[in-house]
Design a protein around this motif. Structure first.
Motif, PDB file in Angstrom:
ATOM      1  N   GLY A  51       0.788  -1.229   0.000  1.00  0.00           N
ATOM      2  CA  GLY A  51       0.000   0.000   0.000  1.00  0.00           C
ATOM      3  C   GLY A  51       0.815   1.272   0.000  1.00  0.00           C
ATOM      4  O   GLY A  51       0.256   2.369  -0.055  1.00  0.00           O
ATOM      5  N   SER A  52       2.134   1.139   0.069  1.00  0.00           N
ATOM      6  CA  SER A  52       2.985   2.335   0.123  1.00  0.00           C
ATOM      7  C   SER A  52       4.379   2.017  -0.388  1.00  0.00           C
ATOM      8  O   SER A  52       4.742   0.839  -0.558  1.00  0.00           O
ATOM      9  CB  SER A  52       3.084   2.846   1.564  1.00  0.00           C
ATOM     10  N   LEU A  53       5.147   3.055  -0.599  1.00  0.00           N
ATOM     11  CA  LEU A  53       6.535   2.872  -1.030  1.00  0.00           C
ATOM     12  C   LEU A  53       7.337   2.188   0.074  1.00  0.00           C
ATOM     13  O   LEU A  53       8.207   1.351  -0.199  1.00  0.00           O
ATOM     14  CB  LEU A  53       7.142   4.234  -1.375  1.00  0.00           C
ATOM     15  N   LYS A  54       7.012   2.504   1.323  1.00  0.00           N
ATOM     16  CA  LYS A  54       7.711   1.905   2.452  1.00  0.00           C
ATOM     17  C   LYS A  54       7.526   0.391   2.500  1.00  0.00           C
ATOM     18  O   LYS A  54       8.441  -0.356   2.881  1.00  0.00           O
ATOM     19  CB  LYS A  54       7.233   2.529   3.762  1.00  0.00           C
ATOM     20  N   ASP A  55       6.357  -0.088   2.076  1.00  0.00           N
ATOM     21  CA  ASP A  55       6.098  -1.528   2.079  1.00  0.00           C
ATOM     22  C   ASP A  55       7.089  -2.289   1.208  1.00  0.00           C
ATOM     23  O   ASP A  55       7.355  -3.481   1.436  1.00  0.00           O
ATOM     24  CB  ASP A  55       4.677  -1.816   1.600  1.00  0.00           C
ATOM     25  N   LEU A  87      12.526   7.670  -3.454  1.00  0.00           N
ATOM     26  CA  LEU A  87      13.032   6.962  -2.270  1.00  0.00           C
ATOM     27  C   LEU A  87      13.833   7.907  -1.383  1.00  0.00           C
ATOM     28  O   LEU A  87      13.723   7.877  -0.153  1.00  0.00           O
ATOM     29  CB  LEU A  87      13.892   5.775  -2.700  1.00  0.00           C
ATOM     30  N   ALA A  88      14.653   8.746  -2.010  1.00  0.00           N
ATOM     31  CA  ALA A  88      15.464   9.697  -1.243  1.00  0.00           C
ATOM     32  C   ALA A  88      14.579  10.700  -0.505  1.00  0.00           C
ATOM     33  O   ALA A  88      14.842  11.045   0.655  1.00  0.00           O
ATOM     34  CB  ALA A  88      16.429  10.428  -2.172  1.00  0.00           C
ATOM     35  N   ALA A  89      13.507  11.150  -1.177  1.00  0.00           N
ATOM     36  CA  ALA A  89      12.593  12.097  -0.544  1.00  0.00           C
ATOM     37  C   ALA A  89      11.892  11.476   0.658  1.00  0.00           C
ATOM     38  O   ALA A  89      11.550  12.163   1.617  1.00  0.00           O
ATOM     39  CB  ALA A  89      11.558  12.579  -1.563  1.00  0.00           C
ATOM     40  N   SER A  90      11.713  10.143   0.612  1.00  0.00           N
ATOM     41  CA  SER A  90      11.048   9.427   1.709  1.00  0.00           C
ATOM     42  C   SER A  90      12.044   8.888   2.732  1.00  0.00           C
ATOM     43  O   SER A  90      11.640   8.260   3.718  1.00  0.00           O
ATOM     44  CB  SER A  90      10.241   8.257   1.134  1.00  0.00           C
ATOM     45  N   ARG A  91      13.339   9.086   2.450  1.00  0.00           N
ATOM     46  CA  ARG A  91      14.403   8.572   3.302  1.00  0.00           C
ATOM     47  C   ARG A  91      14.298   7.048   3.475  1.00  0.00           C
ATOM     48  O   ARG A  91      14.464   6.507   4.568  1.00  0.00           O
ATOM     49  CB  ARG A  91      14.394   9.264   4.664  1.00  0.00           C
ATOM     50  N   LEU A  92      14.023   6.391   2.350  1.00  0.00           N
ATOM     51  CA  LEU A  92      13.894   4.940   2.355  1.00  0.00           C
ATOM     52  C   LEU A  92      15.036   4.321   1.569  1.00  0.00           C
ATOM     53  O   LEU A  92      15.490   4.876   0.565  1.00  0.00           O
ATOM     54  CB  LEU A  92      12.558   4.515   1.725  1.00  0.00           C
ATOM     55  N   LYS A  93      15.473   3.165   1.990  1.00  0.00           N
ATOM     56  CA  LYS A  93      16.500   2.427   1.280  1.00  0.00           C
ATOM     57  C   LYS A  93      15.908   1.113   0.803  1.00  0.00           C
ATOM     58  O   LYS A  93      15.327   0.358   1.582  1.00  0.00           O
ATOM     59  CB  LYS A  93      17.713   2.165   2.178  1.00  0.00           C
ATOM     60  N   LEU A  94      16.067   0.859  -0.472  1.00  0.00           N
ATOM     61  CA  LEU A  94      15.473  -0.326  -1.077  1.00  0.00           C
ATOM     62  C   LEU A  94      16.520  -1.078  -1.886  1.00  0.00           C
ATOM     63  O   LEU A  94      17.221  -0.488  -2.712  1.00  0.00           O
ATOM     64  CB  LEU A  94      14.310   0.095  -1.987  1.00  0.00           C
ATOM     65  N   SER A 130       5.463   9.963  -5.351  1.00  0.00           N
ATOM     66  CA  SER A 130       5.646  10.032  -6.806  1.00  0.00           C
ATOM     67  C   SER A 130       5.477  11.454  -7.326  1.00  0.00           C
ATOM     68  O   SER A 130       6.007  11.806  -8.387  1.00  0.00           O
ATOM     69  CB  SER A 130       4.656   9.105  -7.512  1.00  0.00           C
ATOM     70  N   ALA A 131       4.756  12.288  -6.575  1.00  0.00           N
ATOM     71  CA  ALA A 131       4.557  13.683  -6.988  1.00  0.00           C
ATOM     72  C   ALA A 131       5.863  14.473  -6.955  1.00  0.00           C
ATOM     73  O   ALA A 131       5.982  15.517  -7.605  1.00  0.00           O
ATOM     74  CB  ALA A 131       3.521  14.351  -6.086  1.00  0.00           C
ATOM     75  N   ASP A 132       6.853  13.958  -6.221  1.00  0.00           N
ATOM     76  CA  ASP A 132       8.156  14.626  -6.132  1.00  0.00           C
ATOM     77  C   ASP A 132       9.119  14.161  -7.219  1.00  0.00           C
ATOM     78  O   ASP A 132      10.267  14.607  -7.266  1.00  0.00           O
ATOM     79  CB  ASP A 132       8.790  14.363  -4.762  1.00  0.00           C
ATOM     80  N   ALA A 133       8.652  13.249  -8.081  1.00  0.00           N
ATOM     81  CA  ALA A 133       9.554  12.689  -9.088  1.00  0.00           C
ATOM     82  C   ALA A 133       8.848  12.527 -10.435  1.00  0.00           C
ATOM     83  O   ALA A 133       8.897  11.472 -11.067  1.00  0.00           O
ATOM     84  CB  ALA A 133      10.086  11.340  -8.607  1.00  0.00           C
ATOM     85  N   VAL A 134       8.165  13.585 -10.857  1.00  0.00           N
ATOM     86  CA  VAL A 134       7.462  13.564 -12.140  1.00  0.00           C
ATOM     87  C   VAL A 134       8.460  13.866 -13.260  1.00  0.00           C
ATOM     88  O   VAL A 134       9.241  14.817 -13.160  1.00  0.00           O
ATOM     89  CB  VAL A 134       6.310  14.585 -12.160  1.00  0.00           C
ATOM     90  N   ASN A 135       8.439  13.063 -14.329  1.00  0.00           N
ATOM     91  CA  ASN A 135       9.380  13.250 -15.435  1.00  0.00           C
ATOM     92  C   ASN A 135       8.755  14.028 -16.592  1.00  0.00           C
ATOM     93  O   ASN A 135       7.634  13.721 -17.013  1.00  0.00           O
ATOM     94  CB  ASN A 135       9.851  11.888 -15.965  1.00  0.00           C
ATOM     95  N   ASP A 136       9.500  15.016 -17.095  1.00  0.00           N
ATOM     96  CA  ASP A 136       9.109  15.713 -18.321  1.00  0.00           C
ATOM     97  C   ASP A 136       9.612  14.912 -19.515  1.00  0.00           C
ATOM     98  O   ASP A 136      10.718  14.363 -19.480  1.00  0.00           O
ATOM     99  CB  ASP A 136       9.732  17.108 -18.374  1.00  0.00           C
ATOM    100  N   TYR A 137       8.803  14.869 -20.580  1.00  0.00           N
ATOM    101  CA  TYR A 137       9.161  14.150 -21.808  1.00  0.00           C
ATOM    102  C   TYR A 137       9.407  15.147 -22.943  1.00  0.00           C
ATOM    103  O   TYR A 137       8.451  15.731 -23.466  1.00  0.00           O
ATOM    104  CB  TYR A 137       8.039  13.203 -22.220  1.00  0.00           C
ATOM    105  N   PRO A 138      10.661  15.372 -23.327  1.00  0.00           N
ATOM    106  CA  PRO A 138      10.937  16.274 -24.447  1.00  0.00           C
ATOM    107  C   PRO A 138      11.057  15.510 -25.774  1.00  0.00           C
ATOM    108  O   PRO A 138      11.397  14.321 -25.794  1.00  0.00           O
ATOM    109  CB  PRO A 138      12.276  16.898 -24.067  1.00  0.00           C
ATOM    110  N   VAL A 139      10.780  16.193 -26.868  1.00  0.00           N
ATOM    111  CA  VAL A 139      10.903  15.600 -28.201  1.00  0.00           C
ATOM    112  C   VAL A 139      11.610  16.593 -29.108  1.00  0.00           C
ATOM    113  O   VAL A 139      11.482  17.808 -28.933  1.00  0.00           O
ATOM    114  CB  VAL A 139       9.520  15.220 -28.769  1.00  0.00           C
ATOM    115  N   THR A 140      12.361  16.079 -30.070  1.00  0.00           N
ATOM    116  CA  THR A 140      13.073  16.959 -30.998  1.00  0.00           C
ATOM    117  C   THR A 140      13.274  16.299 -32.351  1.00  0.00           C
ATOM    118  O   THR A 140      13.291  15.062 -32.466  1.00  0.00           O
ATOM    119  CB  THR A 140      14.453  17.359 -30.430  1.00  0.00           C
TER     120      THR A 140
END
Length: 272
Positions: free
Chosen positions: A145-149, A174-181, A227-237
């Protein structure tokens, strides 16, 4: 000596001639404007031809394949071929000389590899964004139910490699949550990570929500707030050296159009 009537007839002829010349000039300008690339009008389908080779992040596979079919249908005589994979591997292939017309990356960092090498034509534009999600086995038998799980030592968890955009985003969360996986494996693209769960070789994987969406009932998705702290932008060229520039630009226009955005948001991507 010219009579008043003759002078009036001569003036009428001059006026008619000037009017005809002006009309011809206006017609020529209108024709020139309609043919000009700066007019903003899309090229007629018959004017486009050739194959457009697109290198795109693995997470774009379903949506870009759909857009490719739409493009070919709208422009008979064209063909769109794709090479999907980890953005870092695709960038390395492009800078190594692999022939391609368009590059769509899952992060600005991997796009920068291509722009720094001078292989991009123009400035990359962000066309979509993506967010992480946990993929579990159908029914979520481990009750994740969570990243910690995911730090439970009894769970087999898969991550994307850190140099891959989805892996870099996972590490940021993971870094934002201070979790090690410690995962059982690092995969070279997001599809490979998801496949581990689909084949029941892993209990969970941190992937994009678009990939969970594309997998249907093969996996179950679990959202997590980090996940809101790690949203990726997708660029195209557009890339340099393309042989079918008009067709490649038209495909780029489709990706960025309202129709392209409809396909992308339908697949779970966020608006840029």
């Amino acid at each position: 000596m010219k009579t008043p009537t003759a002078r009036r007839n001569r003036r009428a002829l001059r006026t008619a001639g000037a009017g005809a010349a002006a009309l011809l000039a206006l017609s020529a300008c209108s024709s020139s404007d309609s043919d000009s690339p700066s007019s903003g009008s899309a090229p007629a389908s018959g004017e486009l031809s050739g194959t457009v080779t697109v290198f795109a992040a693995a997470s774009l596979q379903e949506s870009f394949t759909t857009l490719g079919k739409q493009f070919e249908k709208a422009h008979p005589g064209t063909k769109v071929t794709f090479s999907f994979g980890g953005s870092d591997s695709l960038a390395a292939s492009i800078t190594g000389g692999a022939p391609a017309d368009v590059f769509a990356s899952a992060s600005p960092k991997t796009m920068k590899i291509v722009t720094d090498a001078g292989d991009a034509s123009g400035t990359p534009v962000t066309f979509a964004r993506n967010q992480l999600e946990i993929a579990t086995l159908p029914g979520n038998p481990d009750k994740i139910g969570s990243l910690k799980d995911l730090t439970d030592k009894d769970l087999k968890v898969v991550l994307c490699a850190q140099e891959v955009p989805c892996g870099a985003a996972a590490q940021k969360a993971l870094a934002a949550s201070r979790l090690k996986l410690t995962p059982v494996s690092y995969e070279q693209d997001v599809k490979a990570a998801l496949t581990k769960v689909e084949l029941k070789e892993a209990d969970a994987a941190v992937v994009y929500r678009t990939d969970v969406h594309a997998a249907g009932d093969k996996v179950e998705g679990v959202e997590f707030p980090e996940s809101a702290d790690a949203v990726n932008d997708y660029p195209v060229t557009l890339l340099k050296g393309t042989r079918h520039t008009a067709a490649a630009k038209a495909f780029l226009a489709l990706v960025r159009s309202a129709e392209g955005r409809k396909v992308l948001t339908g697949a779970g991507f966020l608006k840029p």
